[in-house]
Design an enzyme around this catalytic site. Structure first.
Site, short mmCIF file in Angstrom:
data_model
loop_
_atom_site.label_atom_id
_atom_site.label_comp_id
_atom_site.label_asym_id
_atom_site.label_seq_id
_atom_site.Cartn_x
_atom_site.Cartn_y
_atom_site.Cartn_z
N ASP A 12 0.82 -1.21 0.00
CA ASP A 12 0.00 0.00 0.00
C ASP A 12 0.86 1.27 0.00
O ASP A 12 1.94 1.30 0.59
CB ASP A 12 -0.92 -0.01 1.23
CG ASP A 12 -2.05 1.00 1.10
OD1 ASP A 12 -2.39 1.38 -0.04
OD2 ASP A 12 -2.61 1.41 2.14
N GLY A 13 0.36 2.29 -0.68
CA GLY A 13 1.03 3.59 -0.65
C GLY A 13 1.55 4.07 -1.99
O GLY A 13 2.14 5.16 -2.08
N ARG A 16 -0.09 7.59 -3.07
CA ARG A 16 0.44 8.74 -2.32
C ARG A 16 1.89 9.03 -2.72
O ARG A 16 2.28 10.18 -2.91
CB ARG A 16 0.35 8.47 -0.81
CG ARG A 16 -1.03 8.73 -0.23
CD ARG A 16 -1.16 8.11 1.15
NE ARG A 16 -1.33 6.66 1.05
CZ ARG A 16 -1.16 5.82 2.07
NH1 ARG A 16 -0.80 6.26 3.26
NH2 ARG A 16 -1.36 4.52 1.90
N TRP A 17 2.67 7.98 -2.91
CA TRP A 17 4.07 8.16 -3.33
C TRP A 17 4.12 8.86 -4.69
O TRP A 17 4.90 9.79 -4.89
CB TRP A 17 4.77 6.80 -3.41
CG TRP A 17 6.25 6.89 -3.65
CD1 TRP A 17 7.24 6.87 -2.71
CD2 TRP A 17 6.91 7.04 -4.93
NE1 TRP A 17 8.47 6.98 -3.32
CE2 TRP A 17 8.30 7.09 -4.67
CE3 TRP A 17 6.47 7.13 -6.25
CZ2 TRP A 17 9.25 7.23 -5.69
CZ3 TRP A 17 7.41 7.28 -7.26
CH2 TRP A 17 8.79 7.33 -6.98
N HIS A 29 2.35 3.65 -9.04
CA HIS A 29 2.19 2.20 -9.28
C HIS A 29 3.39 1.66 -10.05
O HIS A 29 3.88 0.57 -9.76
CB HIS A 29 0.91 1.92 -10.06
CG HIS A 29 -0.34 2.22 -9.26
ND1 HIS A 29 -0.57 1.67 -8.03
CD2 HIS A 29 -1.41 3.02 -9.53
CE1 HIS A 29 -1.74 2.12 -7.56
NE2 HIS A 29 -2.27 2.94 -8.45
N ASN A 60 -11.13 -2.51 -5.11
CA ASN A 60 -10.39 -1.57 -5.95
C ASN A 60 -11.10 -1.27 -7.29
O ASN A 60 -10.71 -0.34 -8.00
CB ASN A 60 -8.96 -2.06 -6.22
CG ASN A 60 -8.04 -1.96 -5.02
OD1 ASN A 60 -7.13 -2.78 -4.84
ND2 ASN A 60 -8.25 -0.95 -4.18
N ARG A 172 2.16 -4.79 6.02
CA ARG A 172 1.42 -3.78 5.28
C ARG A 172 2.20 -2.48 5.32
O ARG A 172 2.46 -1.94 6.40
CB ARG A 172 0.03 -3.53 5.85
CG ARG A 172 -0.72 -2.48 5.01
CD ARG A 172 -2.13 -2.19 5.46
NE ARG A 172 -2.77 -1.30 4.48
CZ ARG A 172 -4.02 -1.38 4.07
NH1 ARG A 172 -4.81 -2.29 4.57
NH2 ARG A 172 -4.50 -0.54 3.17
N ARG A 178 -4.92 -1.61 8.80
CA ARG A 178 -6.14 -2.40 8.61
C ARG A 178 -5.85 -3.52 7.63
O ARG A 178 -4.82 -3.51 6.95
CB ARG A 178 -7.31 -1.52 8.14
CG ARG A 178 -7.05 -0.75 6.87
CD ARG A 178 -8.29 0.05 6.43
NE ARG A 178 -7.99 0.94 5.34
CZ ARG A 178 -7.92 2.28 5.43
NH1 ARG A 178 -8.14 2.89 6.57
NH2 ARG A 178 -7.63 2.99 4.37
N GLU A 191 1.85 -13.12 12.43
CA GLU A 191 2.42 -11.93 13.06
C GLU A 191 2.23 -10.77 12.08
O GLU A 191 2.50 -10.93 10.88
CB GLU A 191 3.92 -12.13 13.33
CG GLU A 191 4.25 -13.38 14.14
CD GLU A 191 3.61 -13.37 15.52
OE1 GLU A 191 3.42 -12.28 16.09
OE2 GLU A 191 3.29 -14.47 16.02
#
Ligand code: IPE
Ligand code: IPE
Ligand code: MG
Length: 224
Positions: A12-13, A16-17, A29, A60, A172, A178, A191
């Site tokens: 994820d991210g 934003r990146w 992406h 998505n 994540r 989440r 974990e």
């Protein structure tokens, strides 16, 4: 030291990146693909046998067509360009999720799965149009047609992840805590590591640090 067989990742991210560094979510992406290559390479080095990557969720589809098309094109190009390399590196590719993309992409995914099916070094499970709730409903519908009592073993046998051991750990990235409908059944005892960095910034050093932390955890599985 905990053995480690299966790592699952919510990558994820990217968006934003991309906005921050390139003024474009889509270029985020594209940058994220480099991290995918890194984590595959590092997982092989660490002798991990299963790596599950969440690439596109059932939720998505809500995104704009321009972003979805970009993602699917990126995947198409990747498969066309890299299939030989995956095979040379003895990597098995498996899609988890229903393949309901363009005919071209569906075919390409099936082709890549069949061409790599006997490879043994690592299995990459690409979660594509994957949703854990849809997967559980799919399993329950299949079970409805069978005789006898439902057991945990039977549920496992009817999930998309049949024959894949449960993840030892989930990572994540993207500073969000989440599960976003990912492997809800299979992560029951994994974990979980939430990482602040955005996916394109996540590097081999970050990965090694998490693996080292994991190795030292006392995993109780209900025992003491
Ligand atoms: C995750 O990155 C990749 C996909 C869902 C395909 P995002 O696109 O969700 O990135 P952010 O969370 O918007 O930054
Ligand atoms: C989860 O990320 C899905 C993938 C990484 C493919 P999202 O960015 O879609 O998750 P939410 O919507 O923020 O929970
Ligand atoms: Mg996101």
């Amino acid at each position: 030291m905990n053995p480690i067989k299966h790592v699952a990742v919510i990558m994820d991210g990217n968006g934003r990146w991309g906005l921050k560094n390139k003024k474009s979510r889509n270029l985020g992406h594209k940058a994220g693909l480099k991290t995918v290559e890194m984590i595959i390479k590092e997982s092989i080095k660490k002798k991990i046998k299963f790596l599950t990557l969440y690439a596109f969720s059932t939720e998505n589809w809500k995104r704009p067509s321009s972003e979805k098309n970009f993602l699917f094109n990126l995947l198409e190009t990747y498969l066309i360009e890299k299939l030989d390399e995956l095979n040379r590196n003895n990597i098995k590719l498996k899609v988890i999720g229903r393949k309901i993309f363009s005919q071209k992409l569906n075919k390409l995914l099936n082709y890549a799965e069949s061409k790599t099916k006997n490879n043994k070094t690592i299995q990459i499970n690409l979660a594509l149009n994957y949703g854990s709730k849809a997967e559980i409903v799919y399993a329950l519908n299949r079970l409805k047609k069978t005789k006898g009592k439902i057991t945990e073993i039977k549920v496992n046998q009817n999930l998309y992840t049949y024959k894949i051991p449960d993840p030892d750990m989930l990572i994540r990235t993207g500073n969000t805590s989440r599960l976003s409908n990912f492997l809800l059944w299979q992560l029951a005892y994994s974990e979980i590591f939430f990482e602040k960095k955005l996916w394109p910034d996540f590097n081999s050093n970050d990965y090694s640090k998490i693996i080292n932390k994991f190795k030292k955890i006392k995993r109780n599985f209900g025992n003491i």
